[in-house]
Design an enzyme around this catalytic site. Structure first.
Site, PDB file in Angstrom:
ATOM      1  N   ASP A  98       0.838  -1.207   0.000  1.00 48.99           N
ATOM      2  CA  ASP A  98       0.000   0.000   0.000  1.00 48.99           C
ATOM      3  C   ASP A  98       0.874   1.260   0.000  1.00 48.99           C
ATOM      4  OD1 ASP A  98       0.867  -0.117   2.626  1.00 48.99           O
ATOM      5  OD2 ASP A  98      -1.142   0.010   3.515  1.00 48.99           O
ATOM      6  N   SER A  99       2.203   1.064   0.101  1.00 47.35           N
ATOM      7  CA  SER A  99       3.116   2.201  -0.060  1.00 47.35           C
ATOM      8  C   SER A  99       3.005   2.787  -1.458  1.00 47.35           C
ATOM      9  CB  SER A  99       4.562   1.771   0.212  1.00 47.35           C
ATOM     10  OG  SER A  99       4.893   0.630  -0.563  1.00 47.35           O
ATOM     11  N   ASP A 135      -1.138  -6.392  -0.486  1.00 43.97           N
ATOM     12  CA  ASP A 135      -1.313  -5.676   0.783  1.00 43.97           C
ATOM     13  C   ASP A 135      -2.774  -5.238   0.914  1.00 43.97           C
ATOM     14  OD1 ASP A 135      -0.119  -4.772   3.065  1.00 43.97           O
ATOM     15  OD2 ASP A 135       0.996  -3.141   2.104  1.00 43.97           O
ATOM     16  N   LYS A 163      -1.292  -9.493   2.839  1.00 46.78           N
ATOM     17  CA  LYS A 163      -0.638  -8.988   4.047  1.00 46.78           C
ATOM     18  C   LYS A 163      -1.581  -8.015   4.731  1.00 46.78           C
ATOM     19  CE  LYS A 163       2.884  -5.800   4.005  1.00 46.78           C
ATOM     20  NZ  LYS A 163       2.299  -4.721   4.816  1.00 46.78           N
ATOM     21  N   GLU A 222      -1.948  -5.429   8.522  1.00 44.52           N
ATOM     22  CA  GLU A 222      -1.192  -4.820   9.625  1.00 44.52           C
ATOM     23  C   GLU A 222      -1.865  -5.066  10.971  1.00 44.52           C
ATOM     24  OE1 GLU A 222      -0.334  -0.686   8.798  1.00 44.52           O
ATOM     25  OE2 GLU A 222       0.606  -1.170   6.873  1.00 44.52           O
ATOM     26  N   GLU A 241       8.610  -3.983  11.147  1.00 47.01           N
ATOM     27  CA  GLU A 241       9.055  -2.696  10.586  1.00 47.01           C
ATOM     28  C   GLU A 241       9.502  -1.747  11.679  1.00 47.01           C
ATOM     29  OE1 GLU A 241       6.544  -0.974   7.599  1.00 47.01           O
ATOM     30  OE2 GLU A 241       7.657   0.915   7.592  1.00 47.01           O
TER      31      GLU A 241
HETATM   32  O1  KIV Z   1       3.493  -1.197   1.691  1.00 46.72           O
HETATM   33  C1  KIV Z   1       4.681  -1.485   1.876  1.00 46.72           C
HETATM   34  O2  KIV Z   1       5.570  -1.103   1.108  1.00 46.72           O
HETATM   35  C2  KIV Z   1       5.005  -2.288   3.038  1.00 46.72           C
HETATM   36  C3  KIV Z   1       6.451  -2.605   3.278  1.00 46.72           C
HETATM   37  C4  KIV Z   1       7.177  -1.401   3.731  1.00 46.72           C
HETATM   38  C5  KIV Z   1       6.634  -3.741   4.196  1.00 46.72           C
HETATM   39  O3  KIV Z   1       4.161  -2.672   3.766  1.00 46.72           O
END
Ligand code: KIV
Length: 263
Positions: free
Chosen positions: A44-45, A83, A112, A114, A180
């Site tokens: 999600d980055s 994510d 993934k 959180e 992280e």
């Molecule tokens: O979204 C992302 O890039 C992440 C990584 C930093 C682990 O969750």
């Protein structure tokens, strides 16, 4: 070789350190896959790295899906991790299952999410339905408002709580946990306590794997970057130089040259 979640367990057992990088499009997924990167995270980055949002909280599941489809088209061997963005797994287990299933339908192999608080039931609900889940603890960017900024997590007693959360994720069936921005000692402690693989980003050298945002390691994102980022290239200035050269050559009549034209 098609990488599966079972490879992570095997790598951990024989002490083989592996990497994961983010990918948001078919082209970079293809380059990473060809470079032998075994895990690609449609993170999600993408929100702040590519889409210009101020944080990861703004990106929607529909937007994530668009990037996930592109990454699935571009990669061949890597294990793909989708994510789950903010709001796509918190409302109910049903909604999380629906969204995770959609990720699998478009080519992701796992998801993934959180945290491990009230959301732990969601992790169980997903893994019980055969959806592989990677956890994410420590500085979980979707919780930036609750943390009051991007700060190192897990110092002091908070380290014990993070270890408990990691064990809860393992018990709920997660196949790996991202750690992280936590002290290196905690990265080691969690890695030693778990049976599943740990993947660190700013968690020191003792985790089973490491993950970085691809655009950070390639030097595309503007600085200053977090202390844990190592830039393996300076593509931002390479791109800028190439673009300036293109404009200059056109202005000076150097490009296009005769060999660039058709008879
Ligand atoms: O979204 C992302 O890039 C992440 C990584 C930093 C682990 O969750």
């Amino acid at each position: 070789m098609n990488v599966s979640i079972h490879h992570l367990a095997e790598w951990r057992k024989r002490g083989h350190k592996f990497v994961m990088v983010t990918a948001y499009d078919a082209l970079t997924a293809q380059i990473a896959d060809e470079a032998g990167i075994p895990l690609l995270l449609v993170g999600d980055s993408v929100a702040n790295v590519l889409l210009g949002y101020p944080s990861t909280i703004q990106v929607s599941f529909e937007e994530m899906l668009h990037h996930a489809k592109a990454v699935a088209r571009g990669s061949r061997d890597a294990l793909l991790v989708g994510d789950l963005p903010w709001g796509s797994y918190q409302v109910s287990a049903e909604e999380a299952i629906r969204n995770a299933s959609e990720y699998l339908r478009v080519g992701m192999h796992s998801v993934k999410l959180e945290g491990a608080g009230p959301g732990i039931d969601v992790v169980s609900a997903l893994t019980q339905r055969g959806i592989p889940v990677m956890g994410h603890l420590g500085l979980t960017p979707q919780f930036v408002n609750a943390f009051g900024g991007y700060k190192v997590q897990g110092r002091g007693d908070a380290g014990d709580r993070l270890l408990d959360d990691a064990l809860r994720l393992q018990d709920a069936g997660a196949f790996a946990v991202v750690l992280e921005c936590v002290p290196s000692g905690l990265g080691r402690r969690v890695t030693e306590a778990l049976e599943i693989a740990t993947i660190g980003i700013g968690a020191g050298p003792h985790t089973d794997g490491q993950v970085l945002v691809m655009h950070d390691l390639l030097g595309l994102t503007p600085g200053p970057s977090a202390r844990f980022v190592k830039r393996y290239a300076d593509l931002r200035s390479d791109m800028s130089d190439a673009l300036k050269m293109y404009a200059k050559e056109v202005a000076e009549g150097i490009y296009p040259a005769p060999e660039h034209g058709y008879k």
